[in-house]
Design an enzyme around this catalytic site. Structure first.
Site, PDB file in Angstrom:
ATOM      1  N   ASP A 139      -8.904  49.354 -33.394  1.00 42.01           N
ATOM      2  CA  ASP A 139      -8.363  48.044 -32.998  1.00 42.01           C
ATOM      3  C   ASP A 139      -9.055  46.920 -33.766  1.00 42.01           C
ATOM      4  OD1 ASP A 139      -6.701  46.307 -31.664  1.00 42.01           O
ATOM      5  OD2 ASP A 139      -7.908  46.217 -29.848  1.00 42.01           O
ATOM      6  N   PRO A 142      -8.692  40.084 -35.872  1.00 41.52           N
ATOM      7  CA  PRO A 142      -9.576  38.902 -35.891  1.00 41.52           C
ATOM      8  C   PRO A 142     -10.296  38.646 -34.571  1.00 41.52           C
ATOM      9  CG  PRO A 142      -7.547  38.425 -37.064  1.00 41.52           C
ATOM     10  CD  PRO A 142      -7.363  39.780 -36.440  1.00 41.52           C
TER      11      PRO A 142
END
Length: 990
Positions: A139, A142
């Site tokens: 995963d 940002p």
């Protein structure tokens, strides 16, 4: 905030950690800030969602988290601790005061090349280290990359490890998924695929793409659409979105995001090495003066298109069908008003002709930006390019040719634009046309920026055209232009839904706008307004919190709007003060239809309950002013229709109904047809509506419950609607409430007691135990049940005021109120002074706007007691009660506010002031839902008082409505119904 989870984890970990507050929620866990009591440091505790905890099991959790906890790397956020507490699985990390990479992207949109490369290298090194330990993150995005000065830290290896240990089927059963669609590799989205470190390389490549361009490589309306584009679409070329990117860096990103793992970098360390070689150039393309761009193909649209996929194939097929027809003309064309044809932009670049390449590039960028999500969409560029090529045949694009091309594409709108390149600056503008009318809809101002900021300029252009098309004010335009495009699209979609009376849909759109941009104050303001029509509930609170927190981002006129919508927020002043605030706002902004409508709406719903002079007439004037500004305004038409029905104005009702029902997509259409059938006394339509009630939505059913009782003419429909809500079970507490008051208004106290009992069994309502007392004292409820409730609360006679700050959730004040009201009604005066003293002491401790129950109850009991015992201060106390009941304080049960009004009316009558007593009775509180508290009692009193003051017509209306409600009362109420019938017959015979 998830307060129950906070309390649960705080208690479970109290010996190790002092849990302070919730920090945020993700798809798999909730994060709390806490203090590590042993080490005296702040930490972040991640508590896995209960369903994930159940799917994992404690043993597997420890096994998987142990491996992740062993990771030690300067670019990995470590794990301190993990465990199980009260059935919840958790792990502990350092709490770092740092922004995420996502936050920096929100602020800067695109990062300098040097920063983008450095951050990517640090994350890649962390991933390579983890991959060597056999751990895949799964995963990378940002939000999971924290920035501490020049250092990037990768977070959430723990949750990725434990969730990744589940097989796909078991994970799906929890409703969870590992990974974020915008960064998820094709193999990660395929159940059963074996993953290795190259899945993380793909995700990191997507992050690098976003650092350079300001957006992920693939966007879409749904998760499925985004995943499909990852699987089949070529990535949009970076140089189109940021012209200064070097070819080498573009190749590195493309290799990282290759569809097949075999075509990517073999390891994350290989990606680091490639970026290291590129770092010497800074990632920049050569300056424009030192390079030659490829010649633009003379065939418009021939260039390999960046954005192609399943949705594009469907569009191509549909447009190909259109192109097989003969050349269409303006007559008979089938045009989609939500489809935009973007003509090739005219590019003027005196110093560098190579910028002509953007004639094709800008339509592609608009295609990415105008996706059809919450607004219009553009024709697929490849399909449109074929049309422009055929029409131009090597010549220049004229307006007439542009309109012909748009019609042949079935587009109802057309964008024509111009890009001027002057030195280091781009100047962009565009015009939006209605194709069917060949007329201008909106024209943007000149949008200016550096040559490498084309994408932000495109966003600004799109936002401005959308806002101008939506008719937003110039002042709002200036505030919205700098906002996120997706947030603006959602906001405008909410505005359109609201103006079409699709309130629930509007709430969803405004909420999505805030999900994208939590500081968009206009979306918060409109969310609160829209939710007031369907709630108000959590969205209303969220909207007001946002609007007040970012009040400086509102126009000066919207700030006045906010002051009227929620003065003194988060306090809520009495209804009388709020009504005055709305009136002041309406007077200040006669040209704002939103203000005019909400002023009318507030006067319509609450004006009578606070004795506001001619409230109904003022509401009608406000709604008519709205229609003068917007003749198709659905909410204003609907309210004017109801006002016409209430006044038996058949002609006006037909006029407003016809205008409202002209748009079948509006909410409440069946409800307004029913209201029109009532005033027309159309038995066929009324019978048909009665049969259709089980198929209506919940909001319409609630309106039917309330309106069906207003004059009693729709009582059967109200009963059917309430029972339908009960059978659906979507909101049992509300359904029981409606049925309880329906029973009381019909003269069925035994049935009301049963609904009250079921409501108590269904949910914890701190007022529930004493509602039976209120019913018996004021609304002719069951006295035996009330007496039993009071007997169980005898402890109040010995109660002592709590020391320190009182708890407004304590049942003490509710019990004091119930016992006091019961005893004063039965003339049991001995203990009342103690109860009044306790209530007044509590009232002094709470602000009225925060909790007005003790004050309101003390005033009722004291005024009743003083009047019954002939105290000299009785008249002053009655005046004070009347004033308080007129102001309608908000923070108290509706039943108590209604009781104060009824008590004031009876005490005023006892003083011989019949006109004022009648005025008080007519101030009965109006509930915007179906809980018509004490309606039949108020109507009976109104019928009696209007006869006494000589108002024949008023008495006839009140008695008719009362008898409609009491058409089948229980035997004990039959004598009063018969007397009311005799009184009505006498009045009719006069």
């Amino acid at each position: 905030m998830n307060s129950s989870l906070l309390e649960r984890i705080s208690e479970a970990l109290a010996e190790q950690y002092a849990v302070e507050r919730e920090l945020g929620q993700g798809g798999m866990a909730t994060v709390f800030v806490a203090t590590d009591l042993r080490h005296g440091r702040q930490v972040a505790i991640k508590v896995l969602r209960p369903e994930l905890s159940a799917a994992l099991g404690e043993e597997r959790f420890y096994r998987e988290i142990e491996v992740a906890a062993a990771l030690t790397h300067p670019n990995i956020l470590p794990l301190h601790d993990s465990g199980e507490a009260d059935g919840l699985l958790y792990y502990v990390m350092p709490y770092i005061e740092a922004e995420s990479l996502a936050t920096r992207l929100e602020r800067e949109k695109q990062l300098p090349f040097e920063d983008a490369i450095r951050i990517t290298q640090q994350v890649a090194r962390a991933l390579h280290y983890a991959h060597q330990q056999g751990i895949i993150h799964r995963d990378i995005k940002p939000h999971n990359i924290l920035l501490v000065e020049d250092q990037a830290l990768v977070a959430d290896f723990g949750i990725a490890r434990v969730a990744g240990s589940l097989d796909a089927e078991k994970l799906t059963s929890t409703g969870l998924a590992v990974g974020t669609p915008h960064y998820m590799s094709p193999e990660q989205a395929s159940p059963g695929e074996e993953l290795d470190g190259r899945a993380d390389v793909y995700s990191l490549g997507c992050v690098l793409y976003e650092l350079i361009t300001g957006q992920p490589p693939f966007l879409g309306r749904t998760v499925r659409a985004v995943l499909a584009r990852h699987a089949v679409d070529a990535i949009p070329p970076l140089h189109v979105l940021r012209s200064t990117v070097s070819p080498t860096l573009e190749r590195i990103v493309s290799k990282s995001i290759a569809k097949s793992p075999a075509d990517r970098y073999r390891t994350a360390e290989d990606l680091v090495a490639a970026l290291e070689r590129e770092r010497a150039t800074g990632g920049h393309r050569q300056p424009l003066a030192d390079r030659t761009l490829p010649r633009r193909s003379p065939r418009v649209g021939r260039r390999a298109l960046a954005i192609v996929g399943a949705a594009g194939v469907v569009v191509i097929a549909a447009i190909a069908t259109l192109l097989t027809r003969s050349e269409p003309s303006s007559d008979g064309s089938i045009l989609d008003s939500n489809l935009i044809a973007v003509a090739p932009f005219r590019v003027t670049s005196p110093a560098d002709p190579s910028f002509r390449d953007l004639e094709d590039g800008i339509p592609e960028l608009l295609y990415v930006r105008l996706t059809g999500e919450s607004g219009p969409r553009t024709v697929y560029p490849g399909t449109a390019g074929a049309v422009w090529e055929r029409l131009l045949a090597g010549g220049s694009l004229t307006d007439s040719l542009a309109f012909r091309g748009a019609r042949s594409l079935g587009a109802g709108r057309l964008i024509l634009g111009h890009l001027l390149v002057t030195g280091d600056e781009l100047v962009l503008n565009g015009s939006l046309f209605d194709v069917s009318e060949a007329s201008l809809v909106a024209r943007s101002s000149d949008v200016r920026g550096p040559v490498d900021d084309l994408l932000p300029l495109i966003d600004e252009l799109v936002v401005e055209l959308l806002i101008r098309t939506a008719g937003e004010s110039e002042q709002r335009l200036r505030l919205l232009v700098g906002s996120d495009l997706a947030a603006v699209r959602a906001y405008l979609a909410g505005q359109a839904a609201f103006h079409d009376s699709r309130y629930a849909e509007a709430v969803e759109h405004f909420g999505r706008a805030l999900d994208i941009d939590s500081t968009l104050a206009l979306a918060g303001l409109q969310l609160a307004v829209a939710d007031s029509y369907v709630g108000p509930g959590a969205p209303w609170t969220r909207g007001l919190n946002t609007a007040w927190a970012h009040r400086d981002k509102l126009t000066s006129r919207d700030q006045i709007f906010l002051d009227a919508l929620a003065p003194e927020w988060p306090d809520i002043p009495p209804y009388l003060e709020r009504l005055r605030a709305w009136q002041a706002a309406a007077q200040a902004m006669p040209d704002r239809k939103g203000i005019q409508f909400l002023w009318g709406d507030f006067a319509y719903h609450y004006g009578a309950s606070v004795g506001f002079g001619a409230a109904r007439a003022q509401a009608r004037t406000a709604f008519r002013r709205v229609l003068a500004l917007d003749p198709s305004h659905g909410p204003a038409l609907g309210h004017l229709l109801v006002l016409a029905v209430l006044e038996s104005d058949t002609v006006a009702a037909r006029e407003y109904a016809s205008a409202y029902l002209a748009d079948p997509s509006r909410d409440y259409t069946e409800y307004y047809r029913w209201r029109l059938a009532q005033v027309e006394d159309d038995s066929g339509l009324l019978a048909s509506f009665q049969d259709s009630i089980p198929g209506l939505d919940d909001e319409t059913l609630e309106s039917v419950v309330g309106s069906g009782q207003t004059d009693g003419a729709g009582i059967e429909a109200a009963l059917t609607a309430a029972h339908t809500l009960l059978e659906r079970g979507t909101n049992l507490r509300q359904a029981y409430r409606y049925l309880r008051y329906l029973a009381l208004n019909r003269g069925h106290p035994g049935e009301a007691v049963e609904w009250s009992r079921l409501a108590r069994e269904h949910s914890a309502d701190r007022y529930a135990p004493v509602r039976d007392v209120f019913d018996a004292v004021f609304w002719e409820g069951d006295s035996a049940t009330a007496a039993q409730v009071v007997a169980e609360r005898g402890y109040v006679d010995e109660a002592v005021a709590p020391s320190g700050e009182p708890d407004r959730n304590s049942p003490l004040y509710i019990d004091l109120c119930a016992v006091g009201l019961w005893r004063v009604a039965r003339h049991e005066h001995e203990t009342l002074l103690h109860l009044i003293r306790m209530l007044r002491q509590a009232a002094r401790s709470f602000k009225v706007s925060t909790y007005s129950l003790p004050l309101l109850c003390a005033e009722i009991i004291d005024a009743e007691l003083a009047s019954a015992t002939g105290r000299p201060d009785a008249r002053d106390l009655v005046e004070r009660l009347d004033s308080l009941s007129r102001s309608q304080p908000v923070r108290s049960p509706l039943e108590l506010r209604a009781a104060a009004t009824l008590s004031a009316a009876k005490l005023l009558e006892g003083q011989g002031e019949l006109e004022r007593a009648l005025g008080a009775v007519r101030r009965r509180p109006y509930s915007v839902d179906g809980a018509m508290v004490g309606l039949s009692t108020f109507l009976r009193e109104e019928g009696r008082l209007t006869r006494l003051v000589g108002d024949r017509e008023g008495a006839i209306r009140a008695l008719r409505a009362y008898l409609n409600l009491r058409s089948d009362p229980e035997p004990e109420f039959l004598p009063d119904a018969e007397r009311a019938r005799e009184e009505l017959d006498q009045l009719l015979s006069q």
